[in-house]
Scaffold this active site. Structure first.
Site, PDB file in Angstrom:
ATOM      1  CG  ASP A 145      -7.247   3.432  -1.284  1.00 19.52           C
ATOM      2  OD1 ASP A 145      -7.854   2.353  -1.229  1.00 19.52           O
ATOM      3  OD2 ASP A 145      -7.223   4.227  -0.316  1.00 19.52           O
ATOM      4  CE  LYS A 152      -4.394   1.173   0.180  1.00 18.63           C
ATOM      5  NZ  LYS A 152      -5.571   0.505  -0.370  1.00 18.63           N
TER       6      LYS A 152
HETATM    7  P1  NDP Z   1     -12.800   7.779  -3.458  1.00 18.63           P
HETATM    8  O1  NDP Z   1     -11.757   8.782  -3.189  1.00 18.63           O
HETATM    9  O2  NDP Z   1     -13.284   7.590  -4.858  1.00 18.63           O
HETATM   10  O3  NDP Z   1     -14.085   8.069  -2.561  1.00 18.63           O
HETATM   11  C1  NDP Z   1     -13.999   8.134  -1.162  1.00 18.63           C
HETATM   12  C2  NDP Z   1     -15.306   8.637  -0.622  1.00 18.63           C
HETATM   13  O4  NDP Z   1     -15.281   8.568   0.796  1.00 18.63           O
HETATM   14  C3  NDP Z   1     -15.570  10.094  -0.967  1.00 18.63           C
HETATM   15  O5  NDP Z   1     -16.946  10.309  -1.038  1.00 18.63           O
HETATM   16  C4  NDP Z   1     -14.947  10.827   0.233  1.00 18.63           C
HETATM   17  O6  NDP Z   1     -15.487  12.119   0.488  1.00 18.63           O
HETATM   18  C5  NDP Z   1     -15.327   9.889   1.357  1.00 18.63           C
HETATM   19  N1  NDP Z   1     -14.338  10.006   2.424  1.00 18.63           N
HETATM   20  C6  NDP Z   1     -13.002   9.802   2.346  1.00 18.63           C
HETATM   21  N2  NDP Z   1     -12.405  10.025   3.522  1.00 18.63           N
HETATM   22  C7  NDP Z   1     -13.406  10.393   4.369  1.00 18.63           C
HETATM   23  C8  NDP Z   1     -13.442  10.751   5.735  1.00 18.63           C
HETATM   24  N3  NDP Z   1     -12.334  10.795   6.478  1.00 18.63           N
HETATM   25  N4  NDP Z   1     -14.656  11.039   6.257  1.00 18.63           N
HETATM   26  C9  NDP Z   1     -15.779  11.004   5.508  1.00 18.63           C
HETATM   27  N5  NDP Z   1     -15.801  10.678   4.217  1.00 18.63           N
HETATM   28  C10 NDP Z   1     -14.638  10.368   3.659  1.00 18.63           C
HETATM   29  O7  NDP Z   1     -12.247   6.399  -2.846  1.00 18.63           O
HETATM   30  P2  NDP Z   1     -12.717   4.907  -3.157  1.00 18.63           P
HETATM   31  O8  NDP Z   1     -14.182   4.885  -3.401  1.00 18.63           O
HETATM   32  O9  NDP Z   1     -11.799   4.329  -4.144  1.00 18.63           O
HETATM   33  O10 NDP Z   1     -12.394   4.186  -1.752  1.00 18.63           O
HETATM   34  C11 NDP Z   1     -13.335   4.112  -0.688  1.00 18.63           C
HETATM   35  C12 NDP Z   1     -12.910   3.042   0.299  1.00 18.63           C
HETATM   36  O11 NDP Z   1     -12.845   1.766  -0.356  1.00 18.63           O
HETATM   37  C13 NDP Z   1     -11.535   3.236   0.951  1.00 18.63           C
HETATM   38  O12 NDP Z   1     -11.572   2.702   2.268  1.00 18.63           O
HETATM   39  C14 NDP Z   1     -10.638   2.374   0.087  1.00 18.63           C
HETATM   40  O13 NDP Z   1      -9.468   1.964   0.781  1.00 18.63           O
HETATM   41  C15 NDP Z   1     -11.566   1.189  -0.154  1.00 18.63           C
HETATM   42  N6  NDP Z   1     -11.230   0.376  -1.309  1.00 18.63           N
HETATM   43  C16 NDP Z   1     -11.167   0.924  -2.564  1.00 18.63           C
HETATM   44  C17 NDP Z   1     -10.875   0.123  -3.641  1.00 18.63           C
HETATM   45  C18 NDP Z   1     -10.914   0.635  -5.044  1.00 18.63           C
HETATM   46  O14 NDP Z   1     -10.865  -0.195  -5.964  1.00 18.63           O
HETATM   47  N7  NDP Z   1     -11.048   1.923  -5.275  1.00 18.63           N
HETATM   48  C19 NDP Z   1     -10.535  -1.298  -3.467  1.00 18.63           C
HETATM   49  C20 NDP Z   1     -10.732  -1.796  -2.121  1.00 18.63           C
HETATM   50  C21 NDP Z   1     -11.031  -0.963  -1.099  1.00 18.63           C
HETATM   51  P3  NDP Z   1     -14.630  13.425   0.098  1.00 18.63           P
HETATM   52  O15 NDP Z   1     -14.661  13.470  -1.389  1.00 18.63           O
HETATM   53  O16 NDP Z   1     -15.338  14.549   0.749  1.00 18.63           O
HETATM   54  O17 NDP Z   1     -13.252  13.187   0.648  1.00 18.63           O
END
Ligand code: NDP
Length: 425
Positions: free
Chosen positions: A139, A99
């Site tokens: 991510d 990571k």
């Molecule tokens: P994105 O950046 O596309 O989206 C993240 C979302 O979560 C946004 O809406 C963001 O809001 C919100 N968010 C992030 N941090 C916070 C916080 N501290 N408090 C509240 N809201 C928050 O990321 P992904 O969708 O790719 O990833 C989401 C999760 O899934 C993570 O935990 C990631 O590790 C996990 N994941 C992702 C994979 C992938 O293929 N993308 C694979 C496996 C797991 P804002 O825009 O306001 O920050």
């Protein structure tokens, strides 16, 4: 660590020779930390910190995402890399765990600023990665745009075109279904889990948090399976649309988040539904008070604490599947287990993303592009297998229905066998 090691007691009893493996597996093989200097549009210099944790390469090249978020530090990345080792093992594909990322905040930055940052980040990272060594992906904060900039810089520096990153655009070696994979996979896993109790998504109200990559495609697959998604969030707050988020509204959200890069609050203004500002940490509280049958936390770690878990239980929620990495605290998981809810840990339910990244690596090696249907069929098959593997392993070790134990043990066993065979080096 505790979450995984707690599950391994019965394995160590059965295989005392694996105790040295446990000692070794908690330590990253290598941590790389570096300076990332870049200039903003006004010509000011910024210096961020870049990281790559190469956690465990016993079963294949290190593989795991890059996260760009101000909260990123070595501790968070070590936790994510540790999770990734077990997740990647569970997919059945030959991928080790890693990571990385940076404390850079892409929010509010222009495309040029993001490009300059990505190029500077890759100027250091490129010497530590490679198609047979370490293959990063996206991510939080790293989507198609960032992967494109990172790949371009790698190609220039290494002077070769290889599948060194996944999540690439279709025109330069990306895989169909990769953007959809984590969200789709989470819903496939939840569908399998629900089926063990003769339940389904048909007509179910579903709470989803986040509005990024994972959340968007979780909404899409829930709609495919006849469910009704009612919530979405970002770090500023959450919307609750009791009429349901349909395909038309989802398309609007995708444009809002992926093109206009706006806030979820605008959904409430546009479609006329409830919007609640987030409170200080944990900043999604309130969302889990929604009256729903199924919850899919898809934003970030520690989104559902013990109290919020209790709210879901009291509202009659029957299943929770983690789309994000560890969005449920240990207290929340305990509450779900005590109350007999179906609970899928992220390392099993969100493994569809990395599994499809593995399929992208295979296509890059073969210089082939599989069709959308082919990749989706393989993704679904992998998720069904992960579900079966976690369920069967839990039952074998006397913890029927405990997907946390099942996933941890099944993921551990394969890596432990490989580490032992390789002399624990
Ligand atoms: P994105 O950046 O596309 O989206 C993240 C979302 O979560 C946004 O809406 C963001 O809001 C919100 N968010 C992030 N941090 C916070 C916080 N501290 N408090 C509240 N809201 C928050 O990321 P992904 O969708 O790719 O990833 C989401 C999760 O899934 C993570 O935990 C990631 O590790 C996990 N994941 C992702 C994979 C992938 O293929 N993308 C694979 C496996 C797991 P804002 O825009 O306001 O920050």
């Amino acid at each position: 660590m505790e979450e995984v090691l707690d599950s391994l007691g019965p394995v160590i009893e059965a295989h005392p020779d694996y105790l040295p493996v446990v000692k070794s597996i908690v330590e990253p093989e290598r941590i790389i930390q570096f300076r990332v200097p870049w200039y903003d549009d006004e010509g000011n210099l910024h210096v961020n910190r870049g990281f790559r944790i190469q956690m465990n390469g016993a079963i294949g090249p290190y593989k795991g995402g890059l996260r760009f978020h101000p909260s990123v530090n070595q501790s968070i990345l070590k936790f994510l890399a540790f999770e990734q080792v077990f997740k990647n093992s569970l997919t059945g594909l030959p991928m080790g765990g890693g990571k990385g990322g940076s404390d850079f905040n892409p929010k509010g930055r222009s495309d040029s600023e993001v490009r300059r940052f990505c190029q500077s980040f890759m100027m250091e990272l490129w010497r530590h990665i490679g198609a047979n060594l370490d293959v990063p992906a996206g991510d939080i904060g790293v989507g198609g745009r960032e992967i494109g900039f990172l790949f371009g810089m790698y190609r220039k520096l290494a002077n070769e075109f290889t599948g060194v990153l996944t999540g690439k655009g279709l025109s330069y070696g990306g895989s169909l279904i990769r953007p959809e994979a984590t969200g789709y996979g989470t819903v496939y896993f939840a569908r399998e889990m629900l089926a063990t109790r003769d339940k389904s998504f048909e007509g179910a109200k579903v709470a989803i948090s986040g509005s990024g990559n994972v959340a968007q495609f979780a909404v899409e697959k829930v709609l495919d399976l006849g469910g009704k998604p009612v919530t979405l969030s970002d770090s500023s707050g959450f919307i609750h649309d009791s009429n349901g988020i349909d395909r038309e509204k989802l398309a609007w959200v995708m444009d809002l988040k992926n093109v206009r890069r706006g806030r979820i609050k605008e959904y409430a203004e546009h479609f006329g539904c409830d919007y609640t500002e987030s409170q200080p940490e944990p900043n999604l509280n309130g969302l889990w008070g929604a009256d729903v049958d199924i919850a899919l936390p898809c934003a970030t770690q520690n989104e559902i604490n013990g109290e919020e878990a209790k709210m879901l239980v009291d509202n009659g929620c029957i299943a929770v599947a983690e789309g994000a990495n560890m969005p449920c605290t240990p207290e929340a998981v305990e509450c779900f287990h005590e109350n007999g809810l179906l609970f899928a840990p992220g390392k099993a339910s969100n493994a569809g993303g990395v599994a499809t990244s593995g399929l992208e690596m295979s296509q890059n090696s073969l210089r082939l592009n599989w069709t959308r249907e082919e990749v989706d069929r393989r993704l679904e098959e992998i998720m069904v297998n992960i579900h079966r593997n976690a369920a069967d392993t839990a039952a074998k070790y006397g913890m029927e229905g405990n997907y946390v134990a099942g996933a941890n043990i099944a993921g551990f066993l394969k890596v432990a066998e490989a580490m032992e065979a390789q002399g624990l080096i």
